[in-house]
Design an enzyme around this catalytic site. Structure first.
Site, PDB file in Angstrom:
ATOM      1  N   ASP A  75       0.933  -1.102  -0.115  1.00 27.73           N
ATOM      2  CA  ASP A  75      -0.216   0.059   0.121  1.00 27.73           C
ATOM      3  C   ASP A  75       0.964   1.200  -0.078  1.00 27.73           C
ATOM      4  O   ASP A  75       2.016   0.913   0.313  1.00 27.73           O
ATOM      5  CB  ASP A  75      -0.799  -0.075   1.206  1.00 27.73           C
ATOM      6  CG  ASP A  75      -1.867   0.987   1.344  1.00 27.73           C
ATOM      7  OD1 ASP A  75      -2.458   1.625   0.325  1.00 27.73           O
ATOM      8  OD2 ASP A  75      -2.103   1.552   2.427  1.00 27.73           O
ATOM      9  N   ASP A 104      -1.387  -1.339   5.792  1.00 24.51           N
ATOM     10  CA  ASP A 104      -1.663  -0.585   7.191  1.00 24.51           C
ATOM     11  C   ASP A 104      -2.991  -1.143   7.912  1.00 24.51           C
ATOM     12  O   ASP A 104      -3.514  -0.948   8.974  1.00 24.51           O
ATOM     13  CB  ASP A 104      -2.040   1.033   7.222  1.00 24.51           C
ATOM     14  CG  ASP A 104      -3.156   1.071   6.292  1.00 24.51           C
ATOM     15  OD1 ASP A 104      -3.837   0.479   5.873  1.00 24.51           O
ATOM     16  OD2 ASP A 104      -3.301   2.577   5.905  1.00 24.51           O
ATOM     17  N   ASP A 139      -7.076  -2.636   3.369  1.00 24.30           N
ATOM     18  CA  ASP A 139      -6.359  -3.799   2.772  1.00 24.30           C
ATOM     19  C   ASP A 139      -6.505  -5.098   3.384  1.00 24.30           C
ATOM     20  O   ASP A 139      -6.144  -6.046   3.028  1.00 24.30           O
ATOM     21  CB  ASP A 139      -4.956  -3.648   2.991  1.00 24.30           C
ATOM     22  CG  ASP A 139      -4.539  -2.163   2.532  1.00 24.30           C
ATOM     23  OD1 ASP A 139      -4.811  -1.718   1.533  1.00 24.30           O
ATOM     24  OD2 ASP A 139      -3.708  -1.404   3.487  1.00 24.30           O
TER      25      ASP A 139
END
Length: 1215
Positions: free
Chosen positions: A478, A846, A850
């Site tokens: 990410d 994080d 996700d």
């Protein structure tokens, strides 16, 4: 949570119906008794066999037992009893007329599941979820939730006033309690499950046999080790069970208030809630179910689900009158109306229409929290070659044992030994090849790796995945909060006026932001809340709000006009804010930000004005689409590109005045549609924010690149910003080209298209626009992470390609590096597509958007401060990506250790097997203490310490072998077996040629009469015999066993050294102090025993003294074998360059899909395409429309159901 369901339960399953058969059941019971429970044990291991033998096949509607079989590669079976529920047990009369519905919801499966006039329904419980038999559809359907087919109108009008008490009772009986109950498994039950493991059963048989033959010491040692292992496993399982139970227990005891139709408000325990109940939200509350908000707003902390403790604002479901499904009506943004179980309501904002109310959507294990708990209780099985290969290897060793069994039978029968001795010795040889310490030995490597990871603040809830980390060759990252700093710094604003961008206002200048619509938008268009006097919310919103120097206050009488709720916050200029003609702004209505929609908007009122204003902020491309074209500057794309190419985070803002001047229309705000607000806006300008790279990012990405591990960025941010960050971080190396892939949906007269555009390389200053890309050399397939071109695309393009150009997708993914504006569902899908190309995928994020991708990846790493997060298998408390190489290093070390231990134990079994075969030829075997020395002092100690060698500090540019059945490993075992066989056979025959040799086993009486002639006084008489009590003394004492034992023992020690390879995946062997000490000690002890002439040692070890020259010969033979084996292992079998050359010469290529694609594309002169457009249906390029595609972002996922097909015995289903 759709991502969670997709992880572990949405598997295509075959369902077979069976009916119990009394005669069959009776015969099986008799057979179980006659086999002393062995048949019952087999049924315990194979539940499908139990069903097949006890029952007869029948249609599902007549079945009392169903057998489920997953259609994945594991083909697992689950046996379930069909339960019958009777509604006649309820304490009120129920209509038996088939035409009268029992529940008001016309979509409910309950009406179709209850048989009338019997008032019965049939159901099964699968992994905590209840399914009822639908008599109309002829399928099992999930209950415990409101059907997705309900429209917004249905939810508001069918359930808005609550359920009647009678309907509540019916739903409670059918759906079960609203409880996530994790049973604390009794210790005896856990113990039985562990002990009945097939390997432990075989181990029990082995140890019983050994004990019966007097081999007590090693048997006791293995029993102690096994008991400790079982106790630790049971303790660990029990602790996990207790922890999980405690985690969810409070959820079942929440006091809630519901609205009962015709009776008003009623308090009850949350376990009595049913789908359709109307829940009153008074204030702070831990949600006991999933519910859809129908009135008022509330702020929720969803940290339990996402791992990110940022307040999220929830808005009520619109009161639309169309018949579209409520989820489809809200598209992918339906979550903004849903309160998920386990999340915390931290603030409620009632509207003028009474208290905040929500309709219960799902209860029990159907909820979001229930899904998370089920993902822990029933984890997705790991498909890792190591484990399947290990099973095949054990089967091979067992087959070897079976061959030995028949060999022993033949030899002993040939020598006319007694049947008892023949059977016993044959069974003993059967047990030699499979070492009983194998499970404990294979677990130790993972345990050591887990401890080392814990020291680096990386926590693991799925230890079996550590070995998988050793195979990772692609890592997805990410961007925000992972590669870049979590917090953003304000850089400036670029306001617009008269269709042109104005001068930049820099925040670094220290000047206050001047008043205007842009300032009003920044002050009001956010989801911040005032909690206990502190402004809280998303970090980006906080920074933006702080840049205005305004402040937030609770609403007071002065500003709360028009009968608005006092829960609305007002915004006032702070002491350092610029002069403003507006004293305050009140936010009246909010449409929260969604990563799928990439925008948010609010309706606000400026103090002193009678009209309302709408403000929007979001991704610049998205906001511009909702603005009137004449208000968007013509150079908007160039200006946006200018900032994003510098790596800035860019947010656009827009505004319009709403035509709602009448005070009486204020009440209509509750019903206002988002599309009414978000249209015909005026573009206000851009907010520019800096998002700096974390200092650890560049060195880690460089380390991964040098190790030939591909790195990919998957972000929700702007595509140009992502490209710039990829270049700055080194993810896209200097000199590499970026090709932008842009795909468009089909239009009325045009098919779907995909355009390939070369992105200008900023490093060249834009001067050199040369589009030549060097792909004609062999470096492209060889270099996994360093291709000379990289594809970049947005989530929208990814979705179009997935749907209309699916055959193109592998070609793009092989060199795809940047994926921007990706929704959570698209992130999961992308990870899955990478896995289909045979990549071992790591995902680092994080934990917020996700979750699905973290769970889908082979190794998901969540950067979170919590020690264990249900969002992913691994959690790093250090919030940067340094954890990624640490995890890969430890995974490689654990994988290599597992292979080393497995090879060692295999060879250990074969060494003993060959030596025992030779001794059996003359009806002999090793003595009790001879075995004990090999088994305990060497093998046991070696296995428990071999894996504690630490990981090598530098990542090698290649991975360790990922499968046991590979040529180097099989050759290693085969060649070492050959060396062992040659040396032992030569020693066995050469000892017979010595002048002092005689056949002790034929002359045992003579030996006993002349013991004083030996330098060792061996006491072999009567009860002092320490060997096998059932055999004659001569069956142990011999020159052959005295010769073979030191050779076999030194061989065991040397192969432990040979198989403990250090560099490149582990530190050198001498750094493992305990293991090195044990090896040296064992070797020293063996040589000492070999050359000593102490009577006690010879008596205890049951040796016969030999000449010193023969002992030297034995030692030399063992050392020569070590030198040959070491050279072959190190110089040939572990020589990677040699194997690469062999593969190249003989034309062996990797079977991995991504390798095949790299090779094909490297030979394709037309690839990669640049400055061209392709269309779907183009036969030349082989594109086709993916007819099976169903967008996870636009369509709600189909409910779980079991469907019966036309045949009686086969029924296909989607769980």
């Amino acid at each position: 949570n759709e991502e969670n369901q997709n992880d572990f339960l949405l598997l295509l399953q075959e369902v077979f119906g069976y009916r119990s058969h009394t005669l069959r059941s009776a015969l099986c019971f008799i057979a179980s008794v006659l086999t002393c429970g062995v048949l019952w044990l087999v049924f315990f291991w194979r539940p499908q066999w139990r069903v097949w033998t006890n029952c007869i096949p029948c249609p599902l509607q007549e079945a009392d037992t169903v057998l489920l079989r997953t259609t994945d590669e594991f083909q697992r079976y689950i046996r379930k009893k069909v339960i019958c529920l009777c509604l006649s047990t309820l304490k009120f009369p129920i209509s038996k007329n088939p035409g009268d519905p029992l529940v008001a919801d016309r979509h409910s499966v309950i009406n179709k599941a209850i048989l009338k006039p019997e008032l019965k329904l049939r159901c099964i419980q699968v992994q905590k979820i209840r399914y009822v038999w639908d008599n109309l559809e002829k399928q099992f359907q999930k209950v415990g939730l409101l059907e997705d087919s309900n429209s917004c109108y249905d939810i508001h009008h069918t359930f808005g006033l609550g359920l009647t008490s009678e309907e509540q009772e019916i739903r409670r009986l059918v759906c079960g309690p609203n409880a996530i109950e994790v049973e604390i498994q009794p210790i005896w039950k856990l113990l039985v499950k562990q002990v009945l493991n097939p390997f432990y059963v075989f181990q029990a048989f082995t140890l019983t046999l050994w004990l019966s033959q007097g081999y007590i010491e090693y048997s006791v040692a293995v029993i102690i080790l096994s008991v400790i292992s079982i106790i630790l496993s049971v303790y660990d399982l029990r602790q996990q069970s207790v922890k999980l139970h405690n985690l969810v227990e409070d959820h079942n005891k929440v006091q809630v208030t519901v609205n009962v139709k015709g009776k008003g408000l009623q308090e009850l325990e949350s376990c009595h809630l049913v789908p359709g109940d109307v829940l009153i939200l008074p204030g702070k509350l831990s949600l006991p179910c999933d519910a859809v908000l129908i009135n008022g707003n509330c702020v929720v902390n969803e940290g339990m689900l996402t791992g990110e403790s940022i307040p999220v604002t929830k808005t009520p479901l619109p009161q639309s009158e169309n018949t579209m499904s409520w989820k489809s009506h809200s598209l992918e943004d339906y979550r903004r109306h849903v309160l998920f179980c386990g999340t915390e309501v931290i603030q409620v904002k009632p509207s003028g229409q009474g208290p905040v109310r929500a309709v219960v959507l799902q209860t029990g294990y159907n909820t979001a929290k229930g899904d998370l708990v089920r993902s822990i209780l029933y984890p997705r099985p790991l498909n890792f070659k190591l484990y399947s290969d290990a099973f095949k290897f054990i089967v091979f060793l067992a087959c070897l044992g079976v061959l030995g069994f028949f060999y022993a039978l033949g030899v002993y029968m040939y020598h006319e030994a007694s049947p008892r001795d023949t059977t016993t010795m044959a069974l003993l040889l059967l047990t030699v090849t499979v070492p009983p310490v194998l499970p404990a030995a294979l677990t130790t490597g993972i345990v050591y790796a887990q401890k080392r990871l814990k020291k680096k603040k990386i926590f693991c809830i799925s230890p079996q995945r550590i070995n998988m980390c050793g195979q990772i060759n692609l890592v997805c990252f990410d961007k925000t909060g992972t590669l870049t700093e979590d917090g953003l710094d304000l850089w400036g604003t670029v306001p617009t006026a008269d269709n042109c961008f104005q001068e930049v206002h820099s925040f670094a200048s220290g000047k206050a932001l001047p008043w205007g619509p842009l300032c009003a938008a920044m002050a009001s268009c956010h989801s911040l809340i005032l909690l206990d006097g502190t402004v809280q919310g998303d970090p980006l919103d906080l920074k933006m709000f702080e840049g205005t120097a305004w402040k937030m206050e609770d609403c007071n009488v002065e500003y709360c006009t028009f009968g608005m709720s006092d829960s609305n916050v007002i915004l006032k200029p702070g002491p350092t804010a610029s002069q403003s003609p507006v004293a305050a702004i009140t936010v009246l209505c909010q449409f929260p930000f969604s990563s799928a929609l990439q925008r948010m908007s609010v309706v606000a009122q400026l103090a002193g004005e009678d009209r309302f204003h709408a403000y929007m902020k979001g991704a610049p491309e998205t906001v511009a689409r909702f603005c009137r074209s004449e208000t968007v500057p013509k150079n908007f794309p160039q200006e946006l590109r200018n900032y994003t190419m510098q790596g800035f985070r860019v947010i656009a803002l827009a505004h319009k005045a709403l035509k709602m001047g009448m005070l009486s229309e204020v009440a209509n705000l509750a019903r206002i549609q988002r599309d009414e607000v978000e249209s015909e806006l005026t573009f206000l300008g851009l907010l520019i924010m800096e998002n700096r790279l974390k200092k650890e990012t560049k060195p880690v990405l460089k380390e991964l690149s040098e190790a030939r591990i591909r790195t990919v960025m998957i972000t929700g941010d702007n595509l140009q910003t992502a490209i710039t960050v990829a270049r700055n971080s080194g993810m896209v190396p200097r000199g590499s080209q970026v090709i932008l892939v842009e795909a468009n949906e089909p239009k009325e007269f045009a098919p779907a298209s995909v355009t390939w555009q070369l992105v200008e390389n900023q490093e060249d200053g834009g001067g050199n626009q040369e589009t030549y890309i060097n792909v004609g050399n062999s470096s492209v397939p060889d270099v996994e992470g360093g291709s000379s071109y990289h594809f970049a695309m947005s989530g929208k393009s990814y979705q179009v390609i997935f749907q209309h150009f699916y055959s193109l997708l592998p070609k793009i993914l092989v060199n795809g590096t940047i994926f921007a504006r990706m929704s959570p569902g698209q992130k999961s899908s992308l990870v899955e597509e990478f896995q289909k190309l045979n990549y071992y995928v790591g995902m680092c994020g994080d934990g917020a958007n996700d979750c699905g991708a973290l769970k889908m990846a082979h190794a998901g790493i969540s950067l979170s401060e919590q020690e264990a997060s249900v969002a992913s298998p691994f959690t790093s408390k250090t919030a940067n990506i340094k954890c990624v190489p640490h995890l890969i290093k430890e995974g490689r070390a654990a994988l290599v250790s597992s292979f080393g231990v497995f090879k060692y134990l295999t060879m250990y079994g074969i060494i003993q097997f060959i030596a025992t075969l030779l001794l059996y030829w003359q009806l002999q075997l090793f003595g009790n203490y001879q075995y004990l020395m090999q088994d305990v002092a060497i093998t046991l100690m070696v296995c428990l310490t071999m894996s504690s060698t630490q990981a090598y500090p530098k990542l090698a540019p290649y991975r360790p072998a990922g499968q046991l059945l590979s040529p180097p490993l099989l050759l290693s075992v085969f060649l070492n077996s050959c060396f062992t066989c040659i040396v032992q056979i030569c020693a066995f025959f050469f000892v017979k040629q010595q002048p002092w040799y005689f056949e002790v086993y034929r002359c045992s009486e003579c030996l006993l009469a002349n013991q004083s002639d030996f330098s060792t006084n061996v006491n072999l008489r009567g009860k002092n015999w320490t060997g096998n009590a059932t055999l004659t003394p001569g069956s142990i004492l011999s020159f052959e066993s005295t010769t073979l034992w030191p050779i076999a023992t030194i061989n065991c020690i040397t192969i432990a050294f040979i198989f403990s390879k250090g560099k490149p995946f582990r530190k050198p062997i001498y750094t493992n102090y305990i293991f090195s000490f044990l090896l040296v000690s064992a070797l020293g002890l063996t040589i000492f025993i070999l050359f000593s002439d102490f009577q006690d040692i010879y008596r205890g070890m049951e040796f016969i003294p030999t000449s010193t020259s023969w002992r030297v010969s034995i030692l030399v033979a063992a050392l020569v074998q070590f030198c040959v084996a070491f050279f072959v292992e190190d110089a040939i079998l572990q020589n990677r360059e040699l194997w690469v050359w062999i593969k190249k010469e003989f034309g062996f290529y990797s079977k991995s899909q991504y390798k095949s694609w790299q090779k094909k594309l490297a030979e394709d002169a037309t690839w990669p395409p640049t400055h061209r457009t392709d269309y779907s249906g183009d036969g030349e390029n082989g594109f086709y429309t993916n007819l099976g595609y169903e967008s996870p972002e636009q369509l709600p996922r189909e409910k779980g159901e079991f469907r019966a097909q036309s045949t009686e015995q086969h029924f296909f289903t989607r769980l």
